[in-house]
Motif scaffolding. Structure first.
Motif, mmCIF file in Angstrom:
data_model
loop_
_atom_site.group_PDB
_atom_site.id
_atom_site.type_symbol
_atom_site.label_atom_id
_atom_site.label_comp_id
_atom_site.label_asym_id
_atom_site.label_seq_id
_atom_site.Cartn_x
_atom_site.Cartn_y
_atom_site.Cartn_z
ATOM 1 N N PHE A 298 0.824 -1.211 0.000
ATOM 2 C CA PHE A 298 0.000 0.000 0.000
ATOM 3 C C PHE A 298 0.857 1.260 0.000
ATOM 4 N N TYR A 300 3.061 2.326 2.625
ATOM 5 C CA TYR A 300 3.333 2.985 3.899
ATOM 6 C C TYR A 300 4.765 2.756 4.366
ATOM 7 N N VAL A 402 -0.540 -1.768 -5.434
ATOM 8 C CA VAL A 402 -1.612 -1.626 -4.445
ATOM 9 C C VAL A 402 -2.624 -2.768 -4.586
ATOM 10 N N TYR A 447 -10.895 1.665 -4.501
ATOM 11 C CA TYR A 447 -9.573 2.160 -4.896
ATOM 12 C C TYR A 447 -9.462 2.263 -6.415
ATOM 13 N N ARG A 453 -7.283 6.447 -1.791
ATOM 14 C CA ARG A 453 -5.951 6.732 -2.306
ATOM 15 C C ARG A 453 -4.898 6.315 -1.278
ATOM 16 N N PHE A 454 -3.683 6.033 -1.784
ATOM 17 C CA PHE A 454 -2.584 5.609 -0.927
ATOM 18 C C PHE A 454 -1.375 6.524 -1.148
#
Length: 661
Positions: A298, A300, A402, A447, A453-454
């Motif tokens: 994703f 992060y 994603v 998504y 959104r990422f």
């Protein structure tokens, strides 16, 4: 004459039946005189390689547990007394995932001793019995009883005598004959190439995983750069093409080499990968790892190997040059791209450990993965003009990453489900599992439609046709999942084939009388009557409460939706427990002559069904499965422990096709 008659009766066999009576344990006994009144009686068991005998001491529990070894002596308190308990050897002790407890057992040889004190100087004989059960890695045998006669001869310190003083009567012969079924027909079950097909399937899945990895931001941009380096950086184009192909070969080899440690584990213990696959702690660890993979995809954070590794390898590749340098370049790519390929490889590893293919299956999967990564470098080197047709790197690469994150998230719950099923926590029943997948599917669709959104997503742009199409496909899949939340016939989502928990593991109340909630008869003759009444064939399940591989078959094969559906709707299930200790009425008890000429006392329900199996099918191992119609025609050859779901399913279907209408 009686003995000849019984031996003839037991010598009958069936064409196509897996007829094999196992006798992997030999008992000897003896007496050691310690003093005029103190003697040591010993019982020594010698086991064939791979078989084990359980300890006398098994945890006191109401749950399923192994059958302990038991010693009993003729009750003569006025003639002699036992000094302490029967002493057993040290043995092997380890946690068993099926019984969920520490189990102690013995291999190769086990010597048990019992001290006695003689109270009557005229006593010359002592009788004793040992009740025991033995298993190997794929089968258990029905519990058995051996009778011993100890001769207390003061002139002999050791006597290796083993005898059984039970006599055979006309009643014994008649009761033995009564257990013989008039089976009229047999059918040879032809083995298929399921195992070979499974390797091809895992290779293809690995190849598809490699193709997906090619579309990630870590790998895709490297294709034109690497190919250009070889083809344009070399004065001789043929040499450049050769180096690019060699580079691809090394990529393939590296990923295959990654599976070699698992072959070492497999050689140490062929069952270890299967043991790992059902280990609760490992499945929980996989669940956490896959959640971490998903969060990484994703955007992060990134999962990367130490930068010093790739830097060092890159320097070696530059300084060494030649074939060795190209190998280090391939290894550098494997390390640099790990943040994208690692989670996909983790999925491949988890999938292999969750099946019965073991290390070889993993090697096929890794080979397919490596081949998919290697092919572009070789093909584009041979046909450099194809590079112009490659799409440019951009935001779509992050979209692929994603989407993979959502897939990893869904797969994570499969591992948690495995642990939940084994432990019976009840926290992830079928409908809850499907509900989680529905939520993940909705989030993925949102998504793809730009509603979620990422961190690494670029500026908002008009949705491409591909994203819209993929989003609609995800929504269709979500709609397909919805009936799985209901308690209807539509809840069996066949396309998922074993991913969710089985149908019986449900939040809804299910009627259950047998394994996994199936209706099962525990008496053959009652099951036969039901088969005649319902005009259905029978599956006879020779099993045991303490049979490890019986539980494996139920939990790993019978729980598969397709297998469960056939067992529930197409057959009359008859589960005969060969270790059931319920005592038969006096009129039902009898003596049975075994294949080695010794006599066995049939005193319990388990004794009866174990003898029933031996007489009719010339086999005494469990699990053991037989398909018969209500007229006692055999519908397929018998099978034992069959962990391959598709092979077992094919066997069940073969039985149905052979039913005589």
């Amino acid at each position: 004459m009686r003995l000849l008659l019984v031996l003839t009766l037991f010598s009958l066999s069936f064409t196509g039946v897996n007829s094999q009576t196992f006798d992997p344990i030999k008992w000897t006994s003896g007496v050691i005189k310690e003093s005029d009144t103190i003697y040591t009686l010993y019982f020594e068991a010698t086991l064939d390689k791979g078989w084990h005998l359980y300890s006398q001491r098994v945890a006191d529990t109401d749950e399923i547990a192994p059958t302990p070894t038991e010693f009993s002596f003729t009750a003569s308190p006025e003639k002699y007394q036992l000094l302490g308990e029967t002493i057993e050897p040290e043995g092997i002790e380890k946690f068993d995932k099926i019984f969920e407890m520490d189990i102690k057992y013995f291999e190769e040889k086990a010597r048990f001793t019992q001290k006695i004190k003689i109270l009557d100087s005229d006593l010359n004989r002592i009788s004793a019995e040992v009740f025991f059960a033995i298993c190997d890695d794929v089968r258990c045998l029905a519990p058995d009883t051996v009778v011993f006669e100890f001769i207390l001869n003061p002139n002999t310190t050791i006597s290796d005598s083993q005898s059984n003083t039970v006599t055979l009567t006309d009643t014994d012969i008649n009761k033995t004959k009564a257990l013989k079924l008039p089976i009229k027909q047999t059918e040879t079950f032809l083995q298929d190439t399921t195992e070979e097909k499974s390797y091809v399937s895992i290779f293809i899945l690995g190849f598809l995983g490699g193709l997906i990895a090619l579309l990630t931001p870590c790998v895709f941009p490297m294709i034109p750069l690497t190919v250009s380096f070889f083809t344009k950086g070399s004065q001789n184009r043929n040499k450049g093409v050769f180096n690019a192909i060699l580079y691809g070969v090394f990529i393939f080899v590296i990923y295959v080499l990654l599976s070699l440690p698992f072959h070492l584990l497999d050689s140490v213990d062929p069952e270890i990968l299967n043991t790992i696959s059902t280990n609760v702690i490992l499945n929980c660890i996989f669940f956490i790892i896959f959640i971490v993979f998903a969060i990484s995809f994703f955007g992060y954070f990134e999962i990367t190997l130490p930068a010093s590794w790739s830097t060092s390898l890159d320097q070696k590749a530059s300084s060494i040059g030649g074939t060795v340098g190209i190998f280090f370049m391939a290894l550098t790519l494997a390390l640099v791209s790990f943040s994208c390929t690692g989670p996909i490889l983790g999925s491949l590893l988890g999938g292999s450990l969750s099946s019965d293919g073991g290390a070889l299956q993993l090697s096929f999967g890794m080979g397919g993965f490596g081949l998919a990564l290697a092919l572009p470098f070789a093909l584009f080197a041979l046909f450099p003009n194809w590079l112009n047709s490659l799409p440019k790197s951009g935001g779509w690469l992050n979209t692929v990453k994603v989407v993979l994150g959502f897939i990893e998230l869904a797969l994570a719950f499969k591992f948690l489900s495995n642990a939940d099923l084994v432990e019976h926590w009840g926290i992830l029943k079928r409908e809850i599992f499907i509900g989680i997948w529905i939520l993940i599917g909705i989030a993925l669709a949102l998504y793809l439609f730009g509603k979620i959104r990422f961190p690494h997503d670029g500026p908002k742009q008009k949705l491409s046709r591909m994203r819209k199409t993929l989003g609609m496909g995800v929504l269709i899949f979500v709609v397909y999942l919805l009936p799985g939340l209901t308690n209807t016939t539509y809840a069996n989502l066949k396309l998922l084939s074993g991913f969710p928990p089985p149908l019986f593991y449900s939040v809804y109340d299910k009627e259950s009388h047998g394994p996994l909630g199936l209706n099962a008869y525990t008496d053959f003759y009652k099951g036969l009557a039901a088969a005649k009444a319902e005009n259905k064939p029978m599956i006879i399940d020779f099993t045991g409460w303490a049979c490890v591989n019986c539980r494996k078959m139920e939990e790993q094969v019978w729980s598969h939706p397709d297998v469960m559906e056939i067992l529930k709707n197409e057959y009359i299930l008859i589960s005969l427990y060969v270790d059931d200790r319920e005592t038969l009425s006096a009129s039902e008890q009898f003596n049975y002559i075994k294949s080695n000429g010794s006599l066995k006392r049939i005193k319990t329900v388990g004794d009866k069904w174990a003898t029933f199996q031996t007489i009719n099918f010339k086999n005494n191992s469990q699990p053991f499965y037989v398909l018969l119609d209500s007229d006692l025609n055999m519908l397929a050859a018998t099978v034992g422990y069959t962990p391959d779901i598709q092979e077992y399913l094919k066997w069940l279907k073969k039985g149905l096709t052979n039913v005589i209408q």
